[in-house]
Design a protein around this motif. Structure first.
Motif, PDB file in Angstrom:
ATOM      1  N   ALA A 165       0.150 -34.119 -48.604  1.00 34.25           N
ATOM      2  CA  ALA A 165      -1.185 -33.549 -48.771  1.00 34.25           C
ATOM      3  C   ALA A 165      -1.182 -32.236 -49.541  1.00 34.25           C
ATOM      4  CB  ALA A 165      -1.843 -33.340 -47.407  1.00 34.25           C
ATOM      5  N   ALA A 166      -0.026 -31.699 -49.841  1.00 33.19           N
ATOM      6  CA  ALA A 166       0.040 -30.405 -50.525  1.00 33.19           C
ATOM      7  C   ALA A 166      -0.536 -30.529 -51.940  1.00 33.19           C
ATOM      8  CB  ALA A 166       1.483 -29.918 -50.593  1.00 33.19           C
ATOM      9  N   PRO A 167      -1.411 -29.622 -52.332  1.00 38.86           N
ATOM     10  CA  PRO A 167      -2.001 -29.696 -53.679  1.00 38.86           C
ATOM     11  C   PRO A 167      -1.021 -29.358 -54.789  1.00 38.86           C
ATOM     12  CG  PRO A 167      -2.771 -27.731 -52.537  1.00 38.86           C
ATOM     13  CD  PRO A 167      -1.998 -28.527 -51.527  1.00 38.86           C
ATOM     14  N   TYR A 168      -0.015 -28.580 -54.470  1.00 37.42           N
ATOM     15  CA  TYR A 168       0.999 -28.207 -55.469  1.00 37.42           C
ATOM     16  C   TYR A 168       2.366 -28.605 -54.933  1.00 37.42           C
ATOM     17  CZ  TYR A 168      -2.791 -25.402 -57.414  1.00 37.42           C
ATOM     18  OH  TYR A 168      -3.981 -24.996 -57.945  1.00 37.42           O
ATOM     19  N   PRO A 169       3.305 -29.035 -55.790  1.00 42.42           N
ATOM     20  CA  PRO A 169       3.216 -28.985 -57.259  1.00 42.42           C
ATOM     21  C   PRO A 169       2.749 -30.282 -57.905  1.00 42.42           C
ATOM     22  CG  PRO A 169       5.455 -29.445 -56.611  1.00 42.42           C
ATOM     23  CD  PRO A 169       4.661 -29.343 -55.334  1.00 42.42           C
ATOM     24  N   GLN A 170       2.485 -31.352 -57.106  1.00 42.99           N
ATOM     25  CA  GLN A 170       2.229 -32.665 -57.683  1.00 42.99           C
ATOM     26  C   GLN A 170       0.751 -33.016 -57.826  1.00 42.99           C
ATOM     27  OE1 GLN A 170       4.599 -34.685 -58.969  1.00 42.99           O
ATOM     28  NE2 GLN A 170       6.015 -33.001 -58.519  1.00 42.99           N
ATOM     29  N   GLY A 171      -0.140 -32.210 -57.264  1.00 41.76           N
ATOM     30  CA  GLY A 171      -1.552 -32.589 -57.235  1.00 41.76           C
ATOM     31  C   GLY A 171      -2.166 -32.792 -58.610  1.00 41.76           C
ATOM     32  N   GLN A 172      -1.923 -31.861 -59.523  1.00 42.73           N
ATOM     33  CA  GLN A 172      -2.531 -31.978 -60.850  1.00 42.73           C
ATOM     34  C   GLN A 172      -1.992 -33.188 -61.598  1.00 42.73           C
ATOM     35  OE1 GLN A 172      -2.362 -28.454 -63.281  1.00 42.73           O
ATOM     36  NE2 GLN A 172      -3.484 -29.381 -64.966  1.00 42.73           N
ATOM     37  N   LEU A 173      -0.684 -33.410 -61.529  1.00 45.14           N
ATOM     38  CA  LEU A 173      -0.094 -34.566 -62.205  1.00 45.14           C
ATOM     39  C   LEU A 173      -0.655 -35.864 -61.631  1.00 45.14           C
ATOM     40  CD1 LEU A 173       1.939 -35.762 -64.190  1.00 45.14           C
ATOM     41  CD2 LEU A 173       3.697 -35.562 -62.409  1.00 45.14           C
ATOM     42  N   GLN A 187      -7.028 -22.780 -47.017  1.00 48.66           N
ATOM     43  CA  GLN A 187      -6.778 -23.886 -46.100  1.00 48.66           C
ATOM     44  C   GLN A 187      -6.083 -25.053 -46.813  1.00 48.66           C
ATOM     45  OE1 GLN A 187     -10.642 -24.849 -44.566  1.00 48.66           O
ATOM     46  NE2 GLN A 187     -10.709 -23.118 -43.126  1.00 48.66           N
ATOM     47  N   LEU A 188      -6.534 -25.338 -48.029  1.00 50.48           N
ATOM     48  CA  LEU A 188      -5.941 -26.452 -48.782  1.00 50.48           C
ATOM     49  C   LEU A 188      -4.532 -26.113 -49.247  1.00 50.48           C
ATOM     50  CD1 LEU A 188      -9.086 -27.504 -50.859  1.00 50.48           C
ATOM     51  CD2 LEU A 188      -7.988 -28.836 -49.055  1.00 50.48           C
ATOM     52  N   LEU A 189      -4.314 -24.883 -49.646  1.00 51.32           N
ATOM     53  CA  LEU A 189      -2.980 -24.481 -50.096  1.00 51.32           C
ATOM     54  C   LEU A 189      -1.977 -24.452 -48.944  1.00 51.32           C
ATOM     55  CD1 LEU A 189      -3.804 -21.598 -52.623  1.00 51.32           C
ATOM     56  CD2 LEU A 189      -3.225 -23.973 -53.121  1.00 51.32           C
ATOM     57  N   ALA A 190      -2.492 -24.350 -47.722  1.00 56.45           N
ATOM     58  CA  ALA A 190      -1.597 -24.318 -46.558  1.00 56.45           C
ATOM     59  C   ALA A 190      -1.106 -25.706 -46.156  1.00 56.45           C
ATOM     60  CB  ALA A 190      -2.325 -23.662 -45.377  1.00 56.45           C
ATOM     61  N   LEU A 191      -1.688 -26.757 -46.739  1.00 50.52           N
ATOM     62  CA  LEU A 191      -1.269 -28.120 -46.409  1.00 50.52           C
ATOM     63  C   LEU A 191       0.126 -28.380 -46.956  1.00 50.52           C
ATOM     64  CD1 LEU A 191      -4.595 -30.032 -47.177  1.00 50.52           C
ATOM     65  CD2 LEU A 191      -3.714 -29.330 -44.942  1.00 50.52           C
ATOM     66  N   THR A 192       0.884 -29.196 -46.253  1.00 49.70           N
ATOM     67  CA  THR A 192       2.260 -29.487 -46.653  1.00 49.70           C
ATOM     68  C   THR A 192       2.457 -30.990 -46.790  1.00 49.70           C
ATOM     69  OG1 THR A 192       2.947 -29.534 -44.330  1.00 49.70           O
ATOM     70  CG2 THR A 192       3.121 -27.426 -45.476  1.00 49.70           C
ATOM     71  N   GLY A 193       3.646 -31.343 -47.259  1.00 52.37           N
ATOM     72  CA  GLY A 193       3.989 -32.756 -47.387  1.00 52.37           C
ATOM     73  C   GLY A 193       3.186 -33.432 -48.485  1.00 52.37           C
ATOM     74  N   PHE A 240      -5.758 -30.886 -54.559  1.00 54.68           N
ATOM     75  CA  PHE A 240      -5.727 -30.063 -55.768  1.00 54.68           C
ATOM     76  C   PHE A 240      -7.139 -29.906 -56.320  1.00 54.68           C
ATOM     77  CE2 PHE A 240      -5.723 -29.943 -60.432  1.00 54.68           C
ATOM     78  CZ  PHE A 240      -5.023 -28.774 -60.645  1.00 54.68           C
ATOM     79  N   LEU A 241      -7.884 -31.025 -56.384  1.00 50.98           N
ATOM     80  CA  LEU A 241      -9.266 -30.985 -56.845  1.00 50.98           C
ATOM     81  C   LEU A 241     -10.087 -30.013 -56.012  1.00 50.98           C
ATOM     82  CD1 LEU A 241     -11.581 -32.486 -58.562  1.00 50.98           C
ATOM     83  CD2 LEU A 241     -11.852 -33.913 -56.547  1.00 50.98           C
TER      84      LEU A 241
END
Length: 537
Positions: free
Chosen positions: A490-498, A482-488, A321-322
Motif C-alpha cells: 500500500a505504500a505510495p512510494y517508490p512504486q506508486g507512480q510507476l 497518513q498515506l505516506l505512512a502506509l507500508t508494504g 500515490f494518486l
C-alpha cells in the motif's frame, strides 16, 4: 486575429517537404509499373519493329524497371534525398530522347521523328508537377526541348532526304520543341497555382481554427458548453509549445454567467503554481468566443482510466500515490494566500475523477477550477445555486450549508474510493436521489468491495468520508502524511507512480483501440461544461 501569410506559407512548405518522400514513392511505383507494362508491349510488337530495335528497347525498359523498383523499395524503407527529384525528372524526360536515338539507329530518320513513343514526352514533363516545384517543371520542359533540338539538328537532319516531309522540316521541329517547352511552363504554372490555392484554402481554414497564435489540432474533449483541443502555441521566432486549448462554444459566448466562471478559472489558475495543478497560461477572445490555454497533459482523466480498465479499480499503491498527490494539491489550494499574505481560503468544490488528469508517465494533475471560490464568496450558494458534480458532493454542499476545504476532502475520499473499487460510492436515480445519497446513504469502506484493501487505507478513506465536518480529516497535509505512512504493497512510494503510469498506458491503449483515439488527449470532457448547476428550494 488573422493568420500571417508567411506562417501559412511556411507551414505548407514544411508539410510538402515532409510529404516529398511519399510523393516520390508514388512516382517511382508508377514508373516501375509503366516500365513493366512496356516490357510486355515491346515484346509483343517485336515482329513489327524488327529485333534490333526490339532488343534495344527491351534493354532500356528493363533497366528502367529495375531502377525504379529499387528506388521504390528504398523510398518505402525510409531512404530519401532531395536530389532524387532532380535525378528522376532528368531520367524521365530523357527516356524519349533515348528511344528516338534507337529509332534513328534501327528504323531511320523519318520513323524516328514520327514514332508514337514521342507522344509520351509531354506526359513525362507534366509528371514533374507531382513534385510541386515550379522550377523543376520549367527545367523538365526546357530539357525536353533542348534534347529534341540537339538530336534533330545534329543527328536526324543530316540523314533526312533532300526534300523531307513538310512536318519533318526545321520550322515544324522548332514548333514541337516550343510545345515541349510550353508543357514545362504550363506544368510550372499548374504547380504554382496549386500551391497558391492550397495556401489560400489553408489560410481560410486557419482563420477559422487558429485562435491568435494557437494552431488547433484534434479535438480531445467536448461538452455542452465548451470543447477542448490539443493545440500548438506558435508565436514568432519558431518557438512552439503543446497546450490544451479550451474554448466556449459560440452559442454560450454571450452567457454572462458562464463567461464569468470561465474568466474566473483563468484568473485563479494563473496564480496557482503547483506540480499537481494544471497550469493556465492565457485567456483570450477570438471572433465571438473565449478561449483558455492550459497545460497539456498527455494522458487521460481518472474516470477514463477506470473505464479503460473495465472498472476493475487501480492497484493499491497507484491509488495511495494518486491520493498523496491530490492531497498535496488541495493542501496548497486551501493554504493559498493573497499578495499581502492574507489567507484566501480557496475551495475547489468540484473534485471528482473527470477532473483528475493522469499522464502516461503517472503524473497527477487537478483541473477544472471554473467554480473554485474563496470561502466567503462560496457561502453565497446558501440562498442561491449549489455548484458541483452530483455524486461527489459533500453533505454540507448538498444542503447548501457553509463549506470550507473539508468539502474538497470529502470529494477526495469519494474519488479514492472509486479509484480502488472501480465503482461510484454515491448512487441515485436522479438529481434528488444523488443529493439524498450525499446526506443519508450508508458509506461502506473500499474493502467491502475489494478485500485486498488494507485496513489502514480503509481508515484513511473513511476518515475523509465522515459526514460530520468536525470529525473529518481536516487538511490535505494530514491526508498526505497518513498515506505516506502506509507500508508494504500500500505504500505510495517508490512504486506508486510507476504502477499508476502502467495502468494509465494500458487504459490509453484500450481506449484508442475501441474509440479510434478520440479520448487519447488530456481531457475526456471540458471541465467547464461538466459542472452541474442545481437550483435549490
Amino acid at each position: 486575429m488573422t493568420t500571417p501569410a508567411s506562417a501559412v506559407s511556411r507551414f505548407l512548405e514544411n508539410h510538402m517537404r515532409r510529404d516529398a518522400q511519399a510523393r516520390e514513392t508514388s512516382v517511382a511505383g508508377y514508373m516501375a509499373g509503366l516500365a513493366a507494362g512496356c516490357l510486355v508491349a515491346v515484346g509483343a510488337l517485336g515482329p513489327y519493329m524488327g529485333w534490333g530495335l526490339t532488343k534495344a528497347l527491351l534493354s532500356l525498359v528493363g533497366v528502367l524497371c529495375v531502377y525504379y523498383t529499387i528506388i521504390w523499395r528504398a523510398l518505402r524503407a525510409g531512404w530519401f534525398h532531395p536530389a532524387i527529384h532532380w535525378l528522376n525528372v532528368a531520367i524521365e524526360v530523357s527516356i524519349p530522347s533515348v528511344v528516338l536515338a534507337f529509332d534513328l539507329r534501327f528504323q531511320g530518320a523519318a520513323y524516328a521523328l514520327t514514332a508514337p513513343t514521342l507522344v509520351i514526352w509531354g506526359t513525362l514533363v507534366v509528371l514533374a508537377a507531382l513534385r510541386t516545384q515550379p522550377l523543376l517543371a520549367l527545367v523538365a520542359g526546357a530539357l525536353a526541348a533542348v534534347e529534341y533540338l540537339v538530336l534533330y539538328f545534329f543527328f536526324v537532319m543530316p540523314l533526312l532526304p533532300e526534300e523531307p516531309l513538310l512536318t519533318l522540316k526545321p520550322p515544324f521541329i522548332m514548333m514541337r520543341s516550343v510545345f515541349l517547352l510550353s508543357s514545362g511552363v504550363a506544368t510550372a504554372i499548374l504547380a504554382r497555382h496549386f500551391m497558391r490555392k492550397t495556401e489560400q484554402a489553408l489560410a481560410a481554414l486557419r482563420e477559422q481554427e487558429v485562435m491568435g497564435k494557437y494552431m488547433l489540432h484534434e479535438r480531445i474533449g467536448s461538452g455542452g458548453m465548451a470543447e477542448v483541443y490539443r493545440a500548438t502555441y506558435s508565436p514568432e521566432g519558431g518557438f512552439e509549445k503543446q497546450v490544451a486549448l479550451k474554448r466556449i462554444l459560440p452559442s454560450y459566448a454571450d452567457d454572462a454567467e458562464f463567461v464569468s466562471l470561465f474568466r474566473r478559472e483563468a484568473e485563479l489558475c494563473s496564480t496557482l503554481h503547483h506540480p499537481n495543478i494544471v497550469q493556465v497560461f492565457d485567456l483570450g477572445r477570438h471572433g465571438n468566443t473565449y478561449f483558455l490555454a492550459m497545460e497539456f497533459v498527455d494522458g487521460l482523466p481518472l474516470s477514463t482510466v477506470l473505464r479503460g480498465l473495465n472498472w476493475q479499480g487501480l492497484p493499491v499503491s497507484a491509488v495511495t500515490f494518486l491520493g498523496a498527490e491530490l492531497a498535496a494539491a488541495l493542501d496548497y489550494l486551501h493554504r493559498r494566500t493573497g499578495k499581502y499574505g492574507e489567507p484566501l481560503h480557496l475551495i475547489h468544490r468540484d473534485v471528482n475523477p473527470p477532473n483528475v488528469l493522469i499522464s502516461r508517465g503517472g503524473e497527477v494533475k487537478l483541473s477544472d477550477f471554473g467554480i473554485a471560490r474563496d470561502t466567503a464568496r462560496a457561502q453565497l450558494t446558501v440562498a442561491g445555486n449549489i455548484r458541483g458534480k452530483l455524486g461527489y458532493m459533500s453533505p454540507e454542499q448538498a444542503y447548501g450549508k457553509p463549506i470550507d476545504g473539508r468539502t474538497d476532502l470529502f470529494a477526495l475520499g469519494l474519488t479514492l474510493h472509486e479509484a480502488l473499487t472501480g465503482q461510484r460510492l454515491l448512487l441515485g436515480q436522479d438529481e434528488a436521489g444523488l443529493m439524498m445519497a450525499a446526506v443519508s446513504q450508508e458509506l461502506l469502506p473500499p474493502s467491502h468491495v475489494r478485500p485486498d484493501v488494507p485496513p489502514e487505507l480503509d481508515a484513511v478513506v473513511m476518515g475523509l468520508l465522515d459526514r460530520d465536518m468536525n470529525k473529518r480529516t481536516p487538511t490535505g497535509e494530514e491526508v498526505r502524511h497518513q498515506l505516506l505512512a502506509l507500508t508494504g504493497e500500500a505504500a505510495p512510494y517508490p512504486q506508486g507512480q510507476l504502477t499508476l503510469a502502467r495502468a494509465t498506458q494500458v487504459a490509453m491503449a484500450h481506449v484508442q483501440q475501441h474509440h479510434s483515439g478520440s479520448l487519447s488527449g488530456p481531457h475526456s470532457s471540458p471541465s467547464a461544461s461538466g459542472q452541474v448547476l442545481v437550483r435549490s428550494g
